[in-house]
Design a protein around this motif. Structure first.
Motif, PDB file in Angstrom:
ATOM      1  N   ARG A 136      -0.302  19.906 -12.361  1.00  0.00           N
ATOM      2  CA  ARG A 136      -0.838  20.433 -13.622  1.00  0.00           C
ATOM      3  C   ARG A 136      -1.489  21.792 -13.398  1.00  0.00           C
ATOM      4  O   ARG A 136      -1.339  22.702 -14.203  1.00  0.00           O
TER       5      ARG A 136
ATOM      6  N   GLN B 155       5.423  18.633 -15.523  1.00  0.00           N
ATOM      7  CA  GLN B 155       4.212  19.162 -16.154  1.00  0.00           C
ATOM      8  C   GLN B 155       4.640  20.404 -16.932  1.00  0.00           C
ATOM      9  O   GLN B 155       5.273  21.292 -16.381  1.00  0.00           O
TER      10      GLN B 155
ATOM     11  N   HIS C 228       3.623  16.041 -20.377  1.00  0.00           N
ATOM     12  CA  HIS C 228       4.275  15.770 -19.084  1.00  0.00           C
ATOM     13  C   HIS C 228       5.355  14.706 -19.266  1.00  0.00           C
ATOM     14  O   HIS C 228       5.186  13.550 -18.884  1.00  0.00           O
TER      15      HIS C 228
END
Lengths: 425, 449
Positions: A125, A230, A295
């Motif tokens: 992330r 992500q 995601h």
């Protein structure tokens, strides 16, 4: 030095902040990470004091202290058991006013930062966020990492830190803020007793506005064996204090700010593509960003991205409904009590005004400003501040899967593939 | 410290006051500034209240004494999965209506599941408390579980698992550690989110059965903290919850702390840049006095950058980037964990030897008085920091009521920490940090294609 105080007797605990206006934006172009390194090495101890001594002293006081740097501030933030406030302030003052800037500390901090940068490649992330920031702000100081990169770390010298200290740690840039069981008069006395900061540094620099990129650019951070992607999709938004700020705040809340907002209801609720699905409006001195975060699984990545783009374009085309407007306004006004339910949060609000130059009305007339928003004003703000065409999409996934997926996505102007290491250079 | 006041408070019929204890600070005259009271309805529902008018907000929690430790093999993750379904439909409310109503009031609602409990929490502007109570009472007895919702939520939970475990180095290693360290039937041997193979196989009736079994008043605890009228609140609680029927709650497993006779070791490959080490020593349950001594040991060994292990491994020798860990606050005996993120390619065995050396020295000599004093001050700070908001206080009350059976334990334990001696720490450490009683996982970077 300006003094701020929020007196509260709720707990025998004191939050202390010493903030300086000016942060990583003051770093020379060739030396990103300088302000952060300065703060880190200051935290490692003043003259005749090692980091271990500092940590032991803090622990004995029942205290914690962190040094944080943002693009526009350097902040030393701590919390201490109320009975030990004065020795804590004395310790903080010594760290800030008499830094040792030992060569050995700098060398160690450089190695430590290098290790942290390398380890940061494990966090998908944060890689997606980093790739998004570097692409959306390409060529602008906001694209720089506050911690710098491997290259700037190598170049950093003790003299750079001393110079940064001279520039940033200045009385005219300083704010001493305390919340807890203490009156403002006592805070003033403490400040007088312990702080004698130099005066004479230049004013904190203002940053130029970033330029929007053209088209929909996909940047792929290549990682093998991912089961999910992500993904951050977004664009430039408004600057701090912009007259459209509250229109965008309301619009964003209706679009992706809650569990039942459009984005989450569709991507998580109806399609089950992603556990998290939300949008975020960031505020920055020059221009912040509007971004969507999800995601999806690798196989659903294209479908998820395409649906997000559809939702976003519908949002820009049609604005928000009367029902959404009324719902969000009620939600924001009623929920505003949680922005000030503790002394620390009230102090943070005051610091936002004083240090970050958030317009006073944005903090203290929040309810009125939200109430004034109309469907038309949201529509105008979306048209003027957000682009339907100029978007950045940052994804962390296998490059082959990414190329297959995004070559099918309508409107893509470029696909760039980078290795995680490119984000920490 | 605790006193029971009977007859002084005018609470409505059907409510019994069980406990009335001071909560935290006292004023200059020695009277407590805040009090926490525990009531019980006739159907077994426990209710705790704490009036705190510092801000016009209320935090309302519903804690259930059920978590992943109550699951069966093949159905792991069901407690967490049901938590997701609880935000769906009831016989009185349409899909998503609960979230919508609470958001419209400016409330912040969510839920959490762990090994021993599941809790639903809302931070509310004070006017929204009656609405929130009504919604919570509704979903506690009228949840509707449909196949379509199970399917949709399954995708969401699989996404959550991929995010937190499958693509997350620490998440995936942690679940391996517990799987390998504990026996197959130990209630903490599987992850709270569940094995992916089980998540893929839940059926509607599994969820329904779990809900009917555990979501009953005699297995629940309501907590309200903040600015509200207690009498009105209790009256409404009786109206909303008083008619709910008790259920037969399955007896909780009893897990005794067992000794491991031989160290277990394994090497795992992961998509990571640096080597890691994960270690789990068999440790005690949260309610045990040993646990408190180990909490103090944790502060001294790894609690901050100048603690023994980080000072040596991160600062002096620069072999590690991070050393952290601790003992989970769980009802049954579990693991004292260490997590080491290596700085470079040094042999992991060498880093493990350093840990062994430090632990052996600690067990042999115990902590110094200075270390002990610093650790206790830090623990006090952590406890106070967790109670700044109404939600923080509600969470502490809910946790202590659910795991220890008494909110007063918060401050009893704080006093208990002050009493912990160097010898207690040394003795608990000797008992726990025995290499034969540990599982060690070495994590190495997987080679790239």
């Amino acid at each position: 030095m300006k003094i701020l105080c929020e007196e509260s007797h709720a707990l025998p605990l004191v939050d202390v902040e010493l903030a300086f206006r000016g942060g990583s934006l003051s770093d020379p172009d060739s030396l990103p990470g300088r302000a952060r390194m300065m703060a880190r090495v200051m935290r490692m101890g003043a003259r005749r004091q090692q980091e271990r001594d500092v940590d032991n002293a803090l622990a004995a006081l029942g205290a914690r202290l962190s040094a944080r740097v943002s693009p526009s501030t350097v902040r030393f933030r701590g919390v201490v058991l109320a009975r030990n406030l004065e020795p804590f302030v004395a310790l903080l003052a010594n760290l800030v006013q008499a830094p040792a800037f030992r060569q050995s500390d700098l060398a160690r901090a450089k190695r430590e930062t290098r290790a942290a940068l390398i380890a940061s490649q494990d966090d998908d992330r944060s890689l997606a966020r980093r790739a998004f920031m570097e692409t959306v702000y390409v060529g602008h100081p906001y694209a720089r990492r506050v911690a710098g990169g491997l290259g700037s770390l190598r170049a950093m010298k003790r003299g750079d830190l001393v110079q940064a200290h001279e520039e940033l740690i200045d009385d005219r840039r300083a704010f001493f803020a305390i919340s807890g069981p203490i009156a403002k008069r006592e805070v003033q006395q403490l400040a007088k007793r312990y702080f004698t900061l130099p005066r004479g540094g230049a004013a904190a620099p203002r940053v130029r506005a970033p330029k929007a990129k053209r088209g929909l650019e996909v940047v792929v951070v290549h990682k093998e064996e991912r089961t999910q992607t992500q993904m951050v999709i977004g664009t430039l938004a408004s600057a701090l204090g912009d007259k459209h700020t509250f229109d965008l705040v309301v619009g964003n809340a209706a679009f992706g700010g809650t569990f039942t907002a459009r984005l989450s209801a569709e991507i998580r609720g109806n399609l089950g593509f992603s556990y998290s699905a939300y949008s975020r409006l960031s505020q920055r001195d020059a221009r912040g960003t509007f971004s969507m975060w999800t995601h999806p699984s690798t196989e659903n990545t294209l479908a998820c991205a395409a649906r997000q783009l559809e939702l976003y374009r519908d949002f820009l085309r049609g604005g928000i409904t009367r029902r959404e407007l009324s719902f969000v306004k009620k939600m924001l006004v009623r929920g505003h009590c949680f922005d000030r339910d503790t002394a620390q949060k009230r102090l943070d609000a005051a610091l936002d005004v004083a240090v970050n130059r958030v317009p006073r009305a944005h903090v203290y007339e929040y309810e009125r400003l939200v109430s004034d928003v109309t469907r038309e004003s949201v529509e105008t703000a979306l048209a003027k501040r957000l682009s339907a065409r100029d978007l950045t999409m940052a994804v962390v996934m296998d490059q082959n899967a990414a190329k297959r997926a995004f070559s099918e996505l309508e409107g893509v102007s470029a696909i760039t593939v980078i290795e995680p290491r490119a984000l920490i250079r | 410290m605790s006193r029971i006041h009977r007859g002084r408070d005018h609470h409505p019929p059907g409510v019994t006051l069980e406990r009335d204890v001071p909560f935290g600070e006292h004023d200059h005259a020695g009277a407590p500034l805040l009090r926490v009271r525990r009531y019980r309805l006739d159907n077994g529902l426990a209710i705790s209240t704490l009036i705190d008018r510092a801000a016009p907000v209320v935090s309302f929690h519903t804690w259930f004494r059920v978590g992943s430790s109550d699951e069966r093999p093949g159905k792991t993750g069901l407690a967490h999965f049901l938590e997701h379904l609880m935000f769906n439909e009831t016989t009185n409310r349409a899909l998503g209506e609960m979230d919508r109503l609470l958001e419209g009031e400016g409330a912040d609602s969510n839920a959490a599941t762990w090994t021993d409990w599941t809790h639903y929490h809302s931070s509310l502007p004070k006017r929204a408390l009656p609405l929130c109570m009504e919604l919570e009472a509704d979903r506690m007895q009228n949840l509707v579980i449909k196949d379509a919702q199970v399917e949709s939520e399954r995708e969401v939970v699989m996404s959550e698992r991929r995010d937190c475990v499958d693509d997350d180095v620490e998440g995936s290693v942690s679940e391996e550690l517990y799987r390998r360290a504990l026996s197959k039937d130990h209630p903490y041997a599987w992850p709270t989110i569940g094995w992916m193979r089980d998540i893929k196989r839940y059926e509607r009736r599994d969820c329904d059965r779990f809900y009917r079994t555990f979501y009953a008043p005699n297995n629940a605890h309501l907590i309200a903290v903040g600015d509200f009228n207690e009498k009105t609140f209790l009256k409404r609680a009786v109206e909303l919850y008083g008619g709910m029927k008790r259920a037969r709650i399955p007896a909780q497993k009893t897990v005794k702390k067992t000794r491991q006779r031989k160290e277990k070791r394994a090497t795992l490959k992961r998509a990571t840049e640096t080597k890691k080490i994960s270690i789990g020593y068999r440790g005690p349950a949260f309610a045990s006095p040993e646990w408190m001594a180990l909490r103090v040991a944790e502060e001294i060994l790894i609690g901050r950058s100048a603690a023994r292990l980080p000072q040596r491994m991160v600062v002096d020798e620069e072999s590690a980037r991070v050393v952290r860990g601790g003992m989970a606050p769980w009802r049954h005996p579990s693991l004292f964990e260490f997590w080491v993120d290596q700085r470079d390619d040094r042999e992991s065995e060498a880093l493990l030897s350093v840990i062994d050396e430090e632990l052996a020295r600690f067990v042999k000599d115990g902590p110094s008085e200075d270390e002990l004093a610093r650790a206790k001050a830090r623990i006090e700070l952590d406890l106070l920091c967790g109670m700044e908001t109404a939600n923080g206080k509600a969470e502490q009350i809910g946790f202590y009521e659910t795991v220890c059976g008494d909110a007063a334990e918060i401050f009893t334990r704080l006093a208990g920490y002050r009493e912990v001696s160097a010898r207690d720490v040394q003795s608990a450490s000797r008992e726990t940090f025995d290499p034969r009683q540990r599982t060690v996982l070495f994590v190495t970077p997987r080679e790239r294609r």
